[in-house]
Design a protein around this motif. Structure first.
Motif, short mmCIF file in Angstrom:
data_model
loop_
_atom_site.label_atom_id
_atom_site.label_comp_id
_atom_site.label_asym_id
_atom_site.label_seq_id
_atom_site.Cartn_x
_atom_site.Cartn_y
_atom_site.Cartn_z
N THR A 197 0.83 -1.21 0.00
CA THR A 197 0.00 0.00 0.00
C THR A 197 0.86 1.25 0.00
N SER A 242 2.42 1.83 -3.48
CA SER A 242 1.43 2.20 -4.50
C SER A 242 1.06 3.67 -4.38
N SER A 270 2.19 6.80 -6.97
CA SER A 270 1.13 7.69 -7.47
C SER A 270 1.49 9.15 -7.21
N PHE A 309 -6.39 10.11 -11.94
CA PHE A 309 -6.84 8.72 -11.93
C PHE A 309 -5.77 7.80 -11.34
N VAL A 310 -4.49 8.14 -11.59
CA VAL A 310 -3.42 7.33 -11.01
C VAL A 310 -3.45 7.40 -9.49
N LEU A 341 -6.04 8.18 -7.69
CA LEU A 341 -7.29 7.53 -7.26
C LEU A 341 -7.13 6.01 -7.21
N VAL A 342 -6.42 5.47 -8.19
CA VAL A 342 -6.16 4.03 -8.19
C VAL A 342 -5.34 3.63 -6.98
N GLY A 343 -4.36 4.45 -6.62
CA GLY A 343 -3.55 4.17 -5.44
C GLY A 343 -4.38 4.16 -4.16
N LEU A 403 -7.67 3.70 -3.96
CA LEU A 403 -8.60 2.56 -4.01
C LEU A 403 -7.88 1.26 -3.70
N GLY A 404 -6.62 1.18 -4.09
CA GLY A 404 -5.82 0.01 -3.74
C GLY A 404 -5.67 -0.12 -2.24
N SER A 445 -9.00 -1.34 -0.86
CA SER A 445 -9.24 -2.76 -1.10
C SER A 445 -8.42 -3.64 -0.16
#
Length: 477
Positions: free
Chosen positions: A21, A24, A28, A354-355, A357-359, A361-362, A365
């Motif tokens: 985490t 990531s 980002s 978005f990059v 945001l993906v981090g 959201l990772g 999760s």
């Protein structure tokens, strides 16, 4: 502080998920800040390409085309202006200085620009910095050529080397001005502008190269024009034969000296004019005698006596009666041209958002996937007196700590990458990447990322809060 300490110890028990985490989010953040830095530095470099020039004058047409061709040496300026127009503009009361610019030739893909010695006195970039000479000296000889740092580096040129200019952009194979060879008198220091990839010659030499007398400038009285070969030596064979005895005597004198070859090279480096004159072609000797200026040029750089005169002089030039002209203000034209790239700028911003945001959201999760495994841990904490609010704060604290650590690591990675890439970008692409502290805008973005991580952590925090209310020492599936 107790919650943060507990959150940190809990993360250490799950090192793998913690570091996944962490990295990531760090990557980002590095990408986001890296794109912002490149965008800002590109904009600054673009706007600093020319400084201290109040107006650029050319034939009437699009301002962007005039700017790109004269400042960035991109594209062509098919229309020209009369040289006498430049002389008249330079005599205007509001004009402090005027520098003629002539384009149209190249050398091995690099732009050749014709101008006069006043160019080195008045042209400036990046907050009025003047061009500096790295080696050699600016020579008044009309066949001396000054080259940019990138040209010297890529073509491995040094002071005294012979240069043949190609007509146009080199589209016509073998169409070289080999009857007018140049010698390198100076190499400029890097300026990180288009000048680094430019060769600068005199206007007289530019005129000599573009005569219509079957590739010959003419002949002196009593001389016969000889056909020149590809290297331009046949045209001065008679001159070399005439000086043969003097040349032999010169060589014998050099043989007598200690380290004759080194002494000869040193002599050449300090006396370029004599060196060039000894190798003059017939066309060059005529050009030296006549010193003809070109009838037409491509543009004029103008500096005015006062900033208040800019708009008035621009109006006067745009309404010039003798020929259609266009005068642009470089700073305004540069800003307008940069706006053409606004679409790409927006696209980059969307991608980086978005990059990040993906981090985030990772991170969410990973926390959600570990909730079911951590229900025993939370039940034990409840059994020793932890309240549901403490359990909720623990999850929020973990998310905040991971995100903050990822941001700090991302910033550190950014500066490491900038330090590593600074020299290669300057050496290979002529792009100087200035390393500065984070701006308030950058800090604002990082604060939003941190806040977003805390907001996203509310979801697993709420779930674990509910579990902690219902769970006992046993785990429910």
């Amino acid at each position: 502080m107790a919650i943060l300490s507990l959150a940190f110890k809990s993360l250490l028990n799950r090192k793998l998920t913690f570091f996944i985490t962490l990295f990531s989010i760090a990557i980002s953040v590095t990408l986001l800040l890296g794109v912002q830095t490149l965008k800002t530095e590109t904009n600054n470099s673009f706007l600093k390409s020319i400084s201290g020039t109040d107006l650029i004058v050319g034939s009437r047409g699009a301002s962007s085309q005039l700017l790109l061709s004269t400042v960035f040496h991109i594209g062509n300026t098919p229309n020209t202006i009369e040289y006498k127009t430049y002389k008249k503009l330079s005599e205007a009361p509001a004009v402090d200085w005027a520098v003629p610019i002539s384009l149209g030739d190249s050398h091995k893909g690099y732009t050749v620009m014709g101008t006069d010695l006043s160019f080195y006195d008045h042209f400036s970039y990046a907050n009025k910095q003047k061009l500096r000479v790295q080696s050699g000296s600016i020579d008044e000889d009309i066949f001396a050529i000054v080259i940019g740092s990138e040209v010297a580096k890529k073509l491995n040129y040094k002071i005294g080397d012979r240069v043949i200019v190609t007509h146009g952009g080199g589209e016509i194979e073998g169409h070289h001005h080999d009857n007018i060879p140049f010698y390198i008198s100076a190499i400029l220091a890097p300026s990180f502008t288009a000048i680094d990839q430019t060769l600068i010659v005199s206007l007289e030499a530019m005129a000599a190269m573009h005569t219509d007398n079957h590739d010959h400038f003419g002949a002196l009285p009593g001389e016969t024009i000889l056909p020149s070969d590809h290297d331009g030596h046949a045209a001065h064979e008679s001159h070399e034969d005439h000086d043969h005895e003097e040349h032999v005597a010169h060589e014998s004198h050099e043989d007598h000296d200690h380290d004759d070859h080194a002494a000869h090279e040193a002599h050449d480096d300090h006396d370029h004019t004599a060196h060039s004159a000894h190798q003059d072609t017939q066309d060059q000797r005529v050009a030296r005698l006549l010193k003809v200026k070109p009838e037409k040029i491509n543009a004029v750089f103008i500096g005015l006596t006062s900033p208040q005169a800019i708009l008035g002089m621009q109006s006067y030039i745009n309404n010039f009666k003798e020929e259609p002209l266009s005068a642009i203000i470089p700073s305004i034209a540069l800003q307008e041209l940069w706006e053409f790239f606004s679409l790409a700028e927006v696209a980059l911003n969307i991608v980086t958002v978005f990059v990040v945001l993906v981090g985030l959201l990772g991170m969410l999760s990973i926390i959600l996937m570990s909730l079911n495994e951590r229900r025993r841990e939370m039940a034990i904490l409840r059994s020793v007196g932890a309240r549901p609010g403490h359990i909720f704060g623990l999850i929020i604290g973990e998310a905040g700590f991971v995100c903050l650590s990822g941001i700090l690591l991302g910033v550190a990675l950014l500066y490491i990458l900038l330090a590593i890439l600074q020299a290669p970008l300057a050496a290979h692409f002529g792009f100087y990447l200035d390393i500065n502290m984070l701006t308030s805008y950058d800090l604002g973005i990082l604060a939003i990322i941190q806040l977003s991580a805390l907001v996203i952590a509310l979801i697993p925090g709420w779930l674990i809060y509910k579990y902690s209310l219902s769970d006992g020492m046993s785990i429910k599936f």
